[in-house]
Design a protein around this motif. Structure first.
Motif, mmCIF file in Angstrom:
data_model
loop_
_atom_site.group_PDB
_atom_site.id
_atom_site.type_symbol
_atom_site.label_atom_id
_atom_site.label_comp_id
_atom_site.label_asym_id
_atom_site.label_seq_id
_atom_site.Cartn_x
_atom_site.Cartn_y
_atom_site.Cartn_z
ATOM 1 N N GLU A 255 0.815 -1.215 0.000
ATOM 2 C CA GLU A 255 0.000 0.000 0.000
ATOM 3 C C GLU A 255 0.850 1.268 0.000
ATOM 4 O O GLU A 255 0.316 2.367 -0.094
ATOM 5 C CB GLU A 255 -0.927 0.013 1.214
ATOM 6 N N GLY A 256 2.161 1.098 0.144
ATOM 7 C CA GLY A 256 3.039 2.260 0.129
ATOM 8 C C GLY A 256 3.258 2.887 1.472
ATOM 9 O O GLY A 256 3.572 4.083 1.562
ATOM 10 N N LEU A 257 3.125 2.122 2.556
ATOM 11 C CA LEU A 257 3.465 2.602 3.889
ATOM 12 C C LEU A 257 4.886 2.172 4.238
ATOM 13 O O LEU A 257 5.339 1.097 3.835
ATOM 14 C CB LEU A 257 2.486 2.042 4.931
ATOM 15 N N LEU A 258 5.584 3.009 5.016
ATOM 16 C CA LEU A 258 6.949 2.724 5.423
ATOM 17 C C LEU A 258 6.950 2.037 6.787
ATOM 18 O O LEU A 258 6.181 2.397 7.676
ATOM 19 C CB LEU A 258 7.769 4.013 5.498
ATOM 20 N N HIS A 259 7.846 1.067 6.936
ATOM 21 C CA HIS A 259 7.940 0.311 8.179
ATOM 22 C C HIS A 259 9.391 0.276 8.661
ATOM 23 O O HIS A 259 10.302 -0.003 7.877
ATOM 24 C CB HIS A 259 7.443 -1.121 7.980
ATOM 25 N N GLY A 260 9.584 0.556 9.941
ATOM 26 C CA GLY A 260 10.862 0.352 10.577
ATOM 27 C C GLY A 260 10.886 -1.000 11.273
ATOM 28 O O GLY A 260 9.882 -1.717 11.300
ATOM 29 N N ALA A 261 12.026 -1.333 11.843
ATOM 30 C CA ALA A 261 12.160 -2.616 12.529
ATOM 31 C C ALA A 261 12.853 -2.417 13.863
ATOM 32 O O ALA A 261 13.713 -1.547 14.007
ATOM 33 C CB ALA A 261 12.961 -3.603 11.674
ATOM 34 N N TYR A 262 12.468 -3.222 14.849
ATOM 35 C CA TYR A 262 13.145 -3.222 16.137
ATOM 36 C C TYR A 262 13.117 -4.634 16.709
ATOM 37 O O TYR A 262 12.366 -5.506 16.228
ATOM 38 C CB TYR A 262 12.512 -2.226 17.108
ATOM 39 N N LEU A 296 2.854 5.309 -1.815
ATOM 40 C CA LEU A 296 1.669 6.137 -2.052
ATOM 41 C C LEU A 296 1.045 6.645 -0.762
ATOM 42 O O LEU A 296 0.779 7.841 -0.611
ATOM 43 C CB LEU A 296 0.640 5.340 -2.863
ATOM 44 N N LEU A 297 0.768 5.747 0.192
ATOM 45 C CA LEU A 297 0.112 6.186 1.417
ATOM 46 C C LEU A 297 1.054 6.996 2.300
ATOM 47 O O LEU A 297 0.617 7.914 3.003
ATOM 48 C CB LEU A 297 -0.431 4.981 2.177
ATOM 49 N N ALA A 298 2.328 6.654 2.292
ATOM 50 C CA ALA A 298 3.285 7.401 3.120
ATOM 51 C C ALA A 298 3.420 8.840 2.658
ATOM 52 O O ALA A 298 3.774 9.721 3.443
ATOM 53 C CB ALA A 298 4.648 6.712 3.106
#
Length: 543
Positions: A255-262, A296-298
């Motif tokens: 969907e175009g969202l950004l994701h970080g990781a931990y 897109l969504l970000a």
């Protein structure tokens, strides 16, 4: 004869074994370079299409890379077409024309001194062993965000003629070589923190360990990788070789969202979570889009609300921190970076006039961020240039906001504690506002911070609002952004168009499934462009 047959058989056996090893170690295959005979093979045609940009699709004249300041003719700025009479506001294509103009011209003596002083930070705090620059003074640690700030400073130092090409090349190639060899978090993307002397992954205390990756840091780094590649084509393969080691499958979703990781402290498992709020999220999204991804969504303004402060509808992220567990800080920096580096333009725009901003709502929101700070100064007398910044001693870092947690002019620690004594005029914010808004108020900001420097260590972080004096600390981010602001005065938006026809980034691994597994994009077509949106009208309450 027997010897010849033996050698032939041995060669065939070695060749078969080599092929088996090559196929087995697929991750290490050397990318296929565009321009070889293999380009004619239909199965390998992906990537030979040029990237669609506005100049290519619309037949417009692309912008050109400006000359270095010392190579400009004395009448260079007189010949620029910067004073075209344009009506402020949105166009029918959702572009935005700001009622303000950016400063343009040669640097004055005081401005050149500030550039030299800011560059001294990187001369002093760059590690010879790795080419990485410390994020904060003598502390040998850095992030991908601060590494991008060092690249910002390095590009500005070269273009402003503080250094010459031999030093630029030595520094940038050493840095790129180190970044290429960095150990990645769980084999995917760069860890959030690295030791600058060794290049090893570390935690926030600078001890060995993995802590995750930041989509926002990666987005900023991608902006500066594209700036490097477009401005200096000879660095293209070095830049591509870094990104072609990264695995993007978890950092951006369908969907175009950004994701970080931990890393989950109890289970030790990797957790991927949406990252970014209004301001920084959209800036980072454009970093990804510059390399063909579709965030897109970000990139959308929504969901957002507004708080009316001194007559300005200040936009802030509408996601509830109690549900999404991320604060909605409104600060100046992300809007400055978009303006200084990208010109408030969309990633595919390589031909619009400097005063016509194709990412219209971003330019309009930036004007609001500027205006509310000028209005506060006029009504209270408090000179205002708010952004997050480091401080000397606990809590070491503060979010010095225009609006957060339901309150205007809220200064808080990373833990959320109210910390009004750390409110300050941030030097990077003051200089960025001065560069992008040519007004009497930004003249005042400039005069407030231009003398905040140490000749050997760089520009100070800022000036405390409550009269405690300067913030006696030096950082890569502050000095890198100040150098970018000074470069923008001379050259305008720092990103210049790419003039090549094909890129290794889009052609590597064309006959393998590694492109799909790591989510490498194909060259973007016009239908892949981020849309030129006009934000919806949302509001909340008056403060």
């Amino acid at each position: 004869m027997l010897a010849a047959l033996f050698l032939t058989a041995a060669a065939a056996g070695i060749g078969t074994r080599a092929r088996d090893i090559l196929l087995y170690q697929e991750e290490e295959v050397i990318p296929i370079i565009a321009g070889s005979e293999l380009d004619n093979i239909p199965a390998l045609m992906r990537g030979n299409m040029p990237v669609h940009t506005t100049s290519l699709i619309r037949g417009e004249t692309p912008r050109s890379k400006p000359p270095r300041m010392c190579e400009m003719d004395p009448d260079y700025f007189e010949r620029l077409d910067l004073d075209v009479p344009l009506k402020p506001g949105y166009t029918r294509h959702n572009e935005y024309i700001r009622p303000y103009k950016a400063r343009r011209g040669f640097l004055s003596e005081r401005e050149m001194r500030a550039a030299r002083v800011a560059w001294h930070y990187f001369e002093k705090y760059t590690q010879e062993s790795t080419g990485l620059a410390n994020s904060v003074g003598n502390f040998p640690s850095t992030t991908l965000w601060d590494t991008a700030s060092y690249i910002s400073g390095l590009v500005a130092a070269y273009e402003l003629c503080l250094i010459e090409k031999p030093e630029f090349d030595v520094r940038i190639l050493r840095l790129l070589t180190t970044v290429k060899d960095l150990k990645l978090f769980r084999g995917e993307l760069p860890n959030k923190v690295y030791h600058t002397k060794t290049g090893e992954q570390v935690d926030y205390t600078n001890k060995p360990g993995e802590v995750g990756f930041s989509a926002l840091d990666i987005g900023r780094f991608l902006v500066w990788m594209r700036i490097l590649k477009n401005r200096y084509p000879y660095l293209g393969n070095s830049v591509d070789s870094i990104l072609l080691k990264w695995d993007f499958r978890n950092v951006i979703d369908d969907e175009g969202l950004l994701h970080g990781a931990y890393v989950d402290k109890e289970t030790g498992e990797t957790v991927y979570a949406q990252e970014g709020r209004l301001g920084y999220e959209e800036y980072a999204a454009k970093g990804f889009a510059l390399w063909g991804f579709r965030p897109l969504l970000a990139h959308r303004a929504e969901p957002f609300l507004t708080a009316s402060i001194y007559g300005v509808a200040v936009p802030y992220d509408g996601r509830d921190p109690r549900i999404f567990h991320s604060q909605n800080y409104v600060v100046t920096e992300s809007y400055l970076q978009d303006g200084l580096e990208l010109g408030f333009d969309l990633p595919h725009d390589d031909s619009s006039h400097e005063r016509v901003h194709s990412d219209g709502w971003r330019a309009e929101f930036a004007d609001r961020i500027y205006q509310v700070q000028e209005n506060r100064w006029r009504q209270t007398g408090f000179m205002t240039a708010r952004s997050e910044h480091n401080v000397k001693g606990p809590p070491y870092f503060t979010y010095d906001t225009i609006f957060s947690d339901g309150y205007p002019w809220n200064t808080v620690t990373p833990r959320g504690d109210f910390s009004p004594d750390h409110a300050a005029i941030a030097s990077k914010a003051a200089m960025g506002l001065w560069a992008l808004w040519d007004t009497p108020y930004t003249d005042e900001l400039f005069n407030a911070v231009i003398e905040l420097y140490d000749p050997e260590n760089g520009m100070y972080e800022g000036l405390y609002e409550r009269g405690q004096g300067k913030i006696e600390i030096f950082t890569a981010n502050n000095n890198g952004i100040i150098l970018a602001a000074l470069l923008h005065k001379v050259q305008g938006p720092i990103l210049t168009p790419y003039r090549g026809e094909t890129e290794v980034w889009y052609t590597a691994y064309r006959d393998q499934d590694i492109r799909e597994r790591r989510h490498y994009p194909d060259p973007p077509r016009e239908e892949d462009w981020l849309p030129a949106l006009r934000h919806s009208v949302q509001s909340k309450e008056d403060f």
